[in-house]
Design a protein around this motif. Structure first.
Motif, PDB file in Angstrom:
ATOM      1  N   LEU A 115       2.028 -10.224  -7.830  1.00 51.25           N
ATOM      2  CA  LEU A 115       0.780 -10.043  -7.082  1.00 51.25           C
ATOM      3  C   LEU A 115       1.045  -9.269  -5.786  1.00 51.25           C
ATOM      4  N   ASP A 116       2.116  -9.625  -5.084  1.00 52.69           N
ATOM      5  CA  ASP A 116       2.476  -8.900  -3.855  1.00 52.69           C
ATOM      6  C   ASP A 116       2.805  -7.437  -4.148  1.00 52.69           C
ATOM      7  N   ILE A 117       3.533  -7.188  -5.222  1.00 49.10           N
ATOM      8  CA  ILE A 117       3.890  -5.817  -5.598  1.00 49.10           C
ATOM      9  C   ILE A 117       2.628  -4.998  -5.850  1.00 49.10           C
ATOM     10  N   GLU A 118       1.704  -5.552  -6.613  1.00 49.69           N
ATOM     11  CA  GLU A 118       0.474  -4.821  -6.933  1.00 49.69           C
ATOM     12  C   GLU A 118      -0.375  -4.573  -5.692  1.00 49.69           C
ATOM     13  N   LYS A 119      -0.403  -5.529  -4.775  1.00 42.64           N
ATOM     14  CA  LYS A 119      -1.146  -5.328  -3.531  1.00 42.64           C
ATOM     15  C   LYS A 119      -0.531  -4.208  -2.706  1.00 42.64           C
ATOM     16  N   LYS A 120       0.799  -4.150  -2.669  1.00 41.45           N
ATOM     17  CA  LYS A 120       1.468  -3.089  -1.919  1.00 41.45           C
ATOM     18  C   LYS A 120       1.176  -1.722  -2.532  1.00 41.45           C
ATOM     19  N   LEU A 121       1.197  -1.634  -3.864  1.00 43.80           N
ATOM     20  CA  LEU A 121       0.872  -0.370  -4.524  1.00 43.80           C
ATOM     21  C   LEU A 121      -0.580   0.025  -4.246  1.00 43.80           C
ATOM     22  N   ALA A 122      -1.479  -0.955  -4.249  1.00 44.79           N
ATOM     23  CA  ALA A 122      -2.894  -0.670  -3.966  1.00 44.79           C
ATOM     24  C   ALA A 122      -3.078  -0.181  -2.532  1.00 44.79           C
ATOM     25  N   MET A 123      -2.393  -0.804  -1.590  1.00 45.72           N
ATOM     26  CA  MET A 123      -2.521  -0.382  -0.191  1.00 45.72           C
ATOM     27  C   MET A 123      -1.928   1.004   0.017  1.00 45.72           C
ATOM     28  N   GLU A 124      -0.870   1.324  -0.706  1.00 47.46           N
ATOM     29  CA  GLU A 124      -0.291   2.658  -0.610  1.00 47.46           C
ATOM     30  C   GLU A 124      -1.276   3.709  -1.143  1.00 47.46           C
ATOM     31  N   ALA A 125      -1.970   3.377  -2.240  1.00 45.96           N
ATOM     32  CA  ALA A 125      -2.993   4.286  -2.775  1.00 45.96           C
ATOM     33  C   ALA A 125      -4.120   4.463  -1.760  1.00 45.96           C
ATOM     34  N   HIS A 126      -4.484   3.398  -1.061  1.00 43.42           N
ATOM     35  CA  HIS A 126      -5.536   3.493  -0.040  1.00 43.42           C
ATOM     36  C   HIS A 126      -5.119   4.421   1.092  1.00 43.42           C
ATOM     37  N   LYS A 127      -3.836   4.357   1.485  1.00 48.07           N
ATOM     38  CA  LYS A 127      -3.354   5.239   2.556  1.00 48.07           C
ATOM     39  C   LYS A 127      -3.427   6.707   2.124  1.00 48.07           C
ATOM     40  N   ILE A 128      -3.008   6.993   0.905  1.00 50.48           N
ATOM     41  CA  ILE A 128      -3.061   8.367   0.411  1.00 50.48           C
ATOM     42  C   ILE A 128      -4.512   8.822   0.314  1.00 50.48           C
ATOM     43  N   HIS A 129      -5.377   7.946  -0.156  1.00 51.60           N
ATOM     44  CA  HIS A 129      -6.805   8.245  -0.252  1.00 51.60           C
ATOM     45  C   HIS A 129      -7.373   8.579   1.125  1.00 51.60           C
ATOM     46  N   ALA A 130      -6.990   7.801   2.122  1.00 45.92           N
ATOM     47  CA  ALA A 130      -7.474   8.052   3.487  1.00 45.92           C
ATOM     48  C   ALA A 130      -7.008   9.413   3.993  1.00 45.92           C
ATOM     49  N   GLU A 131      -5.777   9.787   3.685  1.00 48.53           N
ATOM     50  CA  GLU A 131      -5.267  11.100   4.091  1.00 48.53           C
ATOM     51  C   GLU A 131      -6.049  12.229   3.418  1.00 48.53           C
TER      52      GLU A 131
END
Length: 193
Positions: A115-131
């Motif tokens: 669950l932690d791994i998937e949350k980290k991957l999701a947050m990384e996608a959010h950062k790229i999306h924001a950029e």
């Protein structure tokens, strides 16, 4: 009459791909690292001592899905005119590997780690999306943000929801008087998914 064009304009690169290419490459590498982590977790449950085929199936499936997403991202990067650099990994992931390389966890802890791994991957996608969605002429790229939304964020939302449910259910089941039977039944449930 021959018109001179520069080689810079003769690529598939457009929009903000130059601005987020390194972040996408790092994201791909994180997918591959996480895929191997899931595979190690799966092998922990697929032996004669543990013999938890449901947990093994869950983690092997997460490994396969994460690997496929990494491959798909490489295809996307190259479609947009970029190249793949397999050496880009964030210091956060490197510190995790050095800090706690143990993948032989109890059942509840292993699902919580996933669950932690998937949350980290999701947050990384959010950062790229924001950029990619910055309203700057050098960085704005709605195509990248749309691709991330459709191909990654929706899938990760569903996986996070499923793993959070598994964590909650297993935690409640393990608080019963006969938790070994509950664990067996939960593993059987995972095997049928």
């Amino acid at each position: 009459m021959i018109v001179s064009t520069s080689r810079i304009n003769c690529t598939a690169k457009y929009g903000a791909i130059d601005g987020v290419e390194e972040s996408l490459q790092t994201y791909v590498n994180h997918h591959f690292i996480r895929s191997f982590e899931y595979l190690l977790m799966a092998t922990h449950y697929a032996n004669y001592e543990k013999n938890r085929p449901g947990f093994e199936k869950l983690f092997r499936g997460l490994s396969d899905d994460t690997w496929k997403e990494g491959i798909e991202l490489i295809q996307y990067i190259t479609t947009r005119g970029g190249e793949m650099n397999f050496n880009l990994v964030s210091s956060e992931v490197t510190a995790e590997e050095v800090g706690d390389p143990n993948f032989e966890l109890y059942e509840l802890n292993s699902i919580a780690k996933a669950l932690d791994i998937e949350k980290k991957l999701a947050m990384e996608a959010h950062k790229i999306h924001a950029e990619a969605t910055r309203k700057n002429s050098k960085f704005h790229d709605p195509e990248i943000s749309s691709h991330l939304e459709h191909e990654f964020m929706a899938k990760q939302r569903d996986i996070i929801r499923k793993l959070a449910g598994y964590t909650s259910d297993l935690s409640a089941l393990l608080n019963t008087p006969d938790n070994s039977l509950a664990l067996y039944l939960f593993d059987d449930y995972l095997q049928k998914q």
